[in-house]
Design a protein around this motif. Structure first.
Motif, PDB file in Angstrom:
ATOM      1  N   HIS A 327       0.857  -1.204   0.000  1.00 52.06           N
ATOM      2  CA  HIS A 327       0.000   0.000   0.000  1.00 52.06           C
ATOM      3  C   HIS A 327       0.887   1.246   0.000  1.00 52.06           C
ATOM      4  CE1 HIS A 327      -0.537  -1.664   4.356  1.00 52.06           C
ATOM      5  NE2 HIS A 327       0.666  -1.124   4.248  1.00 52.06           N
ATOM      6  N   ILE A 398      -7.596   1.552  -5.700  1.00 49.29           N
ATOM      7  CA  ILE A 398      -7.509   2.707  -4.807  1.00 49.29           C
ATOM      8  C   ILE A 398      -7.060   3.914  -5.613  1.00 49.29           C
ATOM      9  CG2 ILE A 398      -6.258   3.695  -2.826  1.00 49.29           C
ATOM     10  CD1 ILE A 398      -6.817   0.012  -2.946  1.00 49.29           C
ATOM     11  N   LEU A 414     -10.425   5.296   3.397  1.00 45.61           N
ATOM     12  CA  LEU A 414     -10.063   3.970   3.924  1.00 45.61           C
ATOM     13  C   LEU A 414     -10.272   3.941   5.435  1.00 45.61           C
ATOM     14  CD1 LEU A 414      -6.712   3.265   2.011  1.00 45.61           C
ATOM     15  CD2 LEU A 414      -8.971   2.373   1.468  1.00 45.61           C
TER      16      LEU A 414
END
Length: 448
Positions: A327, A398, A414
């Motif tokens: 991420h 995302i 998120l």
């Protein structure tokens, strides 16, 4: 995504089951703290913060529905650890299960090791479906008879009864760790195992509970000089003399127990030099390794730090052979993640059955898979919205800034309270288990 069978880059994952309560207000004791398949994949164990171990067993495949693999149902539940109090140090010892490791099966019974912060226990899980009847000196309800009333001798017989699964503690390995245990790993010799805490690693024999050998000790004489701690440790899958341990500084040390009794001198040191362009206040925190796992073949090992998964060839120490960003979009959010303590979350990682795919968790109940051969990756979500049986999981995207496309999720939306720290992959099949806070999701490959 390739799976345990390998060679196919477009496995579709579909929902199979979800275990656990739906309530929004989650009891602390119900939070899942570890997930582990046994060596055949037939059993799946979870441990929680309440000290309980729940074992699920895979049902045999139904002949009527050959496209559907057997579901996992509760096989046994037992209280593994209780809360304790260390009166010498005035410290409470939590009952939370930190790790579960299965032993290879040798007979009809199954054995597993479970540990909390201080004590490791060896549990035997066995089945009973017969009971003895027809004792000479005992009534059927267990009361003893007067021997003078026995006039004939009977041969006791076994009669069928409802299946009973018993979990019994066979060994308790205690009082060997001053600091919190973070890892246990069973050796390939099936006789010994290691346990690691923040500063020491101990080697145990599975038969001996009153002593262990200290094989690594990084505690400095003066604790003010402490610069790093041990974060994870694991034995090599087929070389019984080799183990690795990772540190909070982002290094992995491989040790050979043939070299000396105390493995203070490592055989190999795996470390990637830091990119000076990425240097920041948070560099040291995010480089801390939260998990290390050997591949099934033993040729590679995988490490997980806060933002990435790295694959190392054990013959090459200078740099990882593969790096996957889990991420990277959170790099700009490290300040707020530091403030809410999420930056210290310890994400685990796992290999599929043939080492071609790796999996790890993220936030917002997302989990990531990286296909090593096809260099593809996918983000999937564990949520009750997609919990219709055999509904296909849609890949999630995302949005990292600029204009957000349809179906993309903004980084700002998120949920950092929803996180997947613990994942496990069936050793032989494309079946995965993913733990959200108090729910266990099981997904499987969609079969045509």
């Amino acid at each position: 995504m390739a799976g345990a069978g390998g060679g196919n880059s477009d496995v579709q994952w579909c929902f199979s089951q979800v275990k656990g309560a739906i309530d929004d207000d989650v009891a602390e004791a119900d939070i899942i703290s570890t997930v582990e398949f046994n060596h055949s994949g037939e059993l799946l164990a979870t441990g929680d913060k309440g000290g309980r171990v729940v074992i699920f067993q895979q049902e045999p495949e139904s002949k009527n529905q050959p496209q559907c693999r057997g579901e996992y149902n509760v096989y046994s539940t037992f209280q593994s650890h209780e809360p304790e109090f260390d009166y010498l140090k005035s410290l409470e010892i939590e009952e939370k299960i930190n790790k579960i490791r299965w032993l290879p099966q040798k007979n009809a019974a199954q054995f597993l090791l479970s540990t909390n912060d201080k004590t490791i226990k060896l549990w035997k899980i066995s089945e009973r479906d017969k009971r003895p009847e027809g004792y000479n000196l005992k009534e059927e309800d267990g009361r003893y008879r007067d021997p003078n009333t026995v006039t004939t001798l009977r041969v006791p017989v076994f009669r069928p009864m409802d299946l009973m699964v018993e979990a019994s503690p066979r060994r308790v390995f205690a009082n060997a760790h001053t600091y919190h245990i973070n890892s246990i790993s069973v050796n390939s010799d099936c006789e010994t195992y290691l346990s690691a805490d923040d500063l020491r690693i101990n080697l145990w024999n599975l038969e001996i509970t009153d002593r262990s050998f200290n094989i690594v000790d990084i505690k400095p004489t003066n604790m003010e000089e402490l610069t790093e701690v041990i974060t994870a440790a694991e034995f090599h899958p087929n070389q019984c003399n080799t183990f690795v341990y990772s540190s909070s500084k982002g290094t992995i040390r491989m040790c050979d127990m043939r070299a000396s009794a105390l493995c203070d001198k490592y055989a190999k040191l795996f470390e990637e030099p830091e990119d000076p362009n990425n240097r920041s206040f948070f560099s040291e925190i995010i480089s801390s390794i939260s998990d290390v796992k050997f591949s099934h073949s033993g040729r590679y090992m995988m490490t997980r730090d806060y933002l990435s998964v790295k694959i190392w060839d054990i013959n090459m120490e200078t740099r990882p052979v593969e790096t996957y960003q889990v991420h990277e979009y959170l790099r700009s959010k490290l300040c707020s993640l530091y403030e809410n303590d999420c930056i210290f979350d310890k994400f685990e990682c796992c290999w599929n059955g043939n080492d071609s795919v790796v999996m790890t968790g993220s936030y917002n109940n997302f989990f990531r898979m990286f296909d090593r051969g096809y260099r593809q990756d996918v983000t999937l979500e564990a949520s009750r919205e997609n919990s219709k049986p055999r509904s296909v999981l849609k890949p999630r995207k995302i949005s990292t800034g600029g204009k957000r496309k349809k179906d993309e999720i903004s980084v700002d939306s998120l949920d950092f309270n929803k996180k997947i720290l613990h994942t496990a992959w069936h050793p032989l099949d494309n079946i995965i288990a993913v733990a959200t806070i108090n729910n266990l999701y099981i997904f499987q490959e969609k079969l045509n």
